[in-house]
Design a protein around this motif. Structure first.
Motif, PDB file in Angstrom:
ATOM      1  N   TYR A   1       0.807  -1.213   0.000  1.00 16.79           N
ATOM      2  CA  TYR A   1       0.000   0.000   0.000  1.00 16.79           C
ATOM      3  C   TYR A   1       0.844   1.269   0.000  1.00 16.79           C
ATOM      4  O   TYR A   1       0.565   2.211  -0.733  1.00 16.79           O
ATOM      5  CB  TYR A   1      -0.954   0.035   1.195  1.00 16.79           C
ATOM      6  CG  TYR A   1      -1.974  -1.067   1.207  1.00 16.79           C
ATOM      7  CD1 TYR A   1      -2.643  -1.444   0.050  1.00 16.79           C
ATOM      8  CD2 TYR A   1      -2.275  -1.736   2.372  1.00 16.79           C
ATOM      9  CE1 TYR A   1      -3.578  -2.460   0.058  1.00 16.79           C
ATOM     10  CE2 TYR A   1      -3.216  -2.748   2.397  1.00 16.79           C
ATOM     11  CZ  TYR A   1      -3.865  -3.109   1.226  1.00 16.79           C
ATOM     12  OH  TYR A   1      -4.780  -4.107   1.240  1.00 16.79           O
TER      13      TYR A   1
ATOM     14  N   GLU B   1      -3.720   7.569  -2.762  1.00 17.70           N
ATOM     15  CA  GLU B   1      -4.676   8.049  -3.769  1.00 17.70           C
ATOM     16  C   GLU B   1      -4.620   7.186  -5.026  1.00 17.70           C
ATOM     17  O   GLU B   1      -5.652   6.864  -5.611  1.00 17.70           O
ATOM     18  CB  GLU B   1      -4.394   9.506  -4.128  1.00 17.70           C
ATOM     19  CG  GLU B   1      -4.874  10.493  -3.092  1.00 17.70           C
ATOM     20  CD  GLU B   1      -4.514  11.927  -3.427  1.00 17.70           C
ATOM     21  OE1 GLU B   1      -5.189  12.822  -2.910  1.00 17.70           O
ATOM     22  OE2 GLU B   1      -3.558  12.173  -4.198  1.00 17.70           O
TER      23      GLU B   1
ATOM     24  N   ASP C   1      -6.394   4.004  -4.257  1.00 16.75           N
ATOM     25  CA  ASP C   1      -7.825   4.255  -4.119  1.00 16.75           C
ATOM     26  C   ASP C   1      -8.476   4.427  -5.491  1.00 16.75           C
ATOM     27  O   ASP C   1      -9.532   3.860  -5.763  1.00 16.75           O
ATOM     28  CB  ASP C   1      -8.050   5.494  -3.248  1.00 16.75           C
ATOM     29  CG  ASP C   1      -9.494   5.703  -2.869  1.00 16.75           C
ATOM     30  OD1 ASP C   1     -10.193   4.702  -2.608  1.00 16.75           O
ATOM     31  OD2 ASP C   1      -9.932   6.868  -2.815  1.00 16.75           O
ATOM     32  N   GLU C   2      -7.819   5.198  -6.372  1.00 14.76           N
ATOM     33  CA  GLU C   2      -8.363   5.433  -7.713  1.00 14.76           C
ATOM     34  C   GLU C   2      -8.374   4.166  -8.565  1.00 14.76           C
ATOM     35  O   GLU C   2      -9.250   3.984  -9.400  1.00 14.76           O
ATOM     36  CB  GLU C   2      -7.569   6.532  -8.415  1.00 14.76           C
ATOM     37  CG  GLU C   2      -7.819   7.906  -7.816  1.00 14.76           C
ATOM     38  CD  GLU C   2      -6.878   8.969  -8.345  1.00 14.76           C
ATOM     39  OE1 GLU C   2      -6.120   8.692  -9.295  1.00 14.76           O
ATOM     40  OE2 GLU C   2      -6.890  10.077  -7.790  1.00 14.76           O
ATOM     41  N   SER C   3      -7.395   3.292  -8.366  1.00 14.88           N
ATOM     42  CA  SER C   3      -7.333   2.062  -9.163  1.00 14.88           C
ATOM     43  C   SER C   3      -8.292   0.997  -8.644  1.00 14.88           C
ATOM     44  O   SER C   3      -8.465  -0.037  -9.281  1.00 14.88           O
ATOM     45  CB  SER C   3      -5.903   1.508  -9.173  1.00 14.88           C
ATOM     46  OG  SER C   3      -5.566   0.997  -7.890  1.00 14.88           O
ATOM     47  N   GLY C   4      -8.888   1.238  -7.486  1.00 12.45           N
ATOM     48  CA  GLY C   4      -9.824   0.284  -6.918  1.00 12.45           C
ATOM     49  C   GLY C   4      -9.152  -0.875  -6.193  1.00 12.45           C
ATOM     50  O   GLY C   4      -9.804  -1.865  -5.876  1.00 12.45           O
ATOM     51  N   GLU C   5      -7.861  -0.756  -5.919  1.00 15.54           N
ATOM     52  CA  GLU C   5      -7.129  -1.831  -5.250  1.00 15.54           C
ATOM     53  C   GLU C   5      -7.372  -1.865  -3.750  1.00 15.54           C
ATOM     54  O   GLU C   5      -6.959  -2.815  -3.090  1.00 15.54           O
ATOM     55  CB  GLU C   5      -5.624  -1.688  -5.511  1.00 15.54           C
ATOM     56  CG  GLU C   5      -5.231  -1.927  -6.946  1.00 15.54           C
ATOM     57  CD  GLU C   5      -3.731  -1.810  -7.160  1.00 15.54           C
ATOM     58  OE1 GLU C   5      -2.972  -2.358  -6.347  1.00 15.54           O
ATOM     59  OE2 GLU C   5      -3.342  -1.164  -8.138  1.00 15.54           O
TER      60      GLU C   5
ATOM     61  N   GLU D   1     -10.218  -1.293  -0.463  1.00 15.24           N
ATOM     62  CA  GLU D   1     -11.608  -1.150  -0.051  1.00 15.24           C
ATOM     63  C   GLU D   1     -11.809   0.209   0.604  1.00 15.24           C
ATOM     64  O   GLU D   1     -10.935   0.694   1.305  1.00 15.24           O
ATOM     65  CB  GLU D   1     -11.969  -2.223   0.977  1.00 15.24           C
ATOM     66  CG  GLU D   1     -12.045  -3.611   0.438  1.00 15.24           C
ATOM     67  CD  GLU D   1     -12.463  -4.593   1.533  1.00 15.24           C
ATOM     68  OE1 GLU D   1     -13.197  -4.201   2.462  1.00 15.24           O
ATOM     69  OE2 GLU D   1     -12.037  -5.742   1.437  1.00 15.24           O
ATOM     70  N   GLU D   2     -12.958   0.795   0.366  1.00 15.93           N
ATOM     71  CA  GLU D   2     -13.306   2.029   1.058  1.00 15.93           C
ATOM     72  C   GLU D   2     -13.530   1.700   2.528  1.00 15.93           C
ATOM     73  O   GLU D   2     -14.146   0.699   2.858  1.00 15.93           O
ATOM     74  CB  GLU D   2     -14.590   2.636   0.480  1.00 15.93           C
ATOM     75  CG  GLU D   2     -14.450   3.141  -0.942  1.00 15.93           C
ATOM     76  CD  GLU D   2     -13.573   4.372  -1.036  1.00 15.93           C
ATOM     77  OE1 GLU D   2     -13.597   5.216  -0.131  1.00 15.93           O
ATOM     78  OE2 GLU D   2     -12.840   4.468  -2.033  1.00 15.93           O
TER      79      GLU D   2
END
Length: 138
Positions: free
Chosen positions: A59, A105, A108-112, A114-115
């Motif tokens: 991450y 970021e 998060d943008e790549s969808g890797e 979880e929110e």
């Protein structure tokens, strides 16, 4: 009445965190500096990130797996004695936050990732640190 002198002195000082990384190729540690006035908020946010599941190499890149080893409080200054050594140069909190923020970021943008509330909190705090709204830039 106790601690008044310490508190007054702390407001004018500089705090430094020594943050160690697990397996960084470029740095084994970062010296992160910021005004002492904001120390409680900054240290608590970075400790929360340190304990978070987000504190992994996949991450955070080279900073992943970091831990705060030392917190120096209310210093009046510091001097870099070895200009050629990258690790001898302290990193401003805004720059350190930017390094972490860019990495999170992108994930998060790549969808890797979880929110989560933790992610939203960390992204918000890092954004404020980077932009200078958390710690006014002088």
């Amino acid at each position: 009445m106790f601690g008044i002198g310490k508190k007054a002195k702390k407001l004018d000082g500089i705090d430094m965190l020594i943050i160690k990384t697990e397996e960084s190729a470029n740095r084994h540690f970062y010296q992160v500096v910021f005004p002492s006035t904001y120390a409680n908020d900054i240290v608590s946010m970075l400790r929360k990130l340190q304990k978070s599941p987000l504190n992994k190499r996949e991450y955070l890149g080279e900073i992943g797996g970091f831990h705060i080893s030392t917190h120096l409080e209310a210093m009046t200054g510091f001097e870099v004695l070895d200009e050629a050594d990258l690790e001898a140069h302290p990193v401003q909190i805004q720059d350190f936050a930017n390094i972490l923020l860019r990495r999170l970021e992108a994930l998060d943008e790549s969808g890797e990732m979880e929110e989560s509330e933790d992610l939203a909190f960390i992204l918000g705090e890092l954004t404020m640190l980077r932009d200078g709204t958390f710690v006014p830039q002088t």
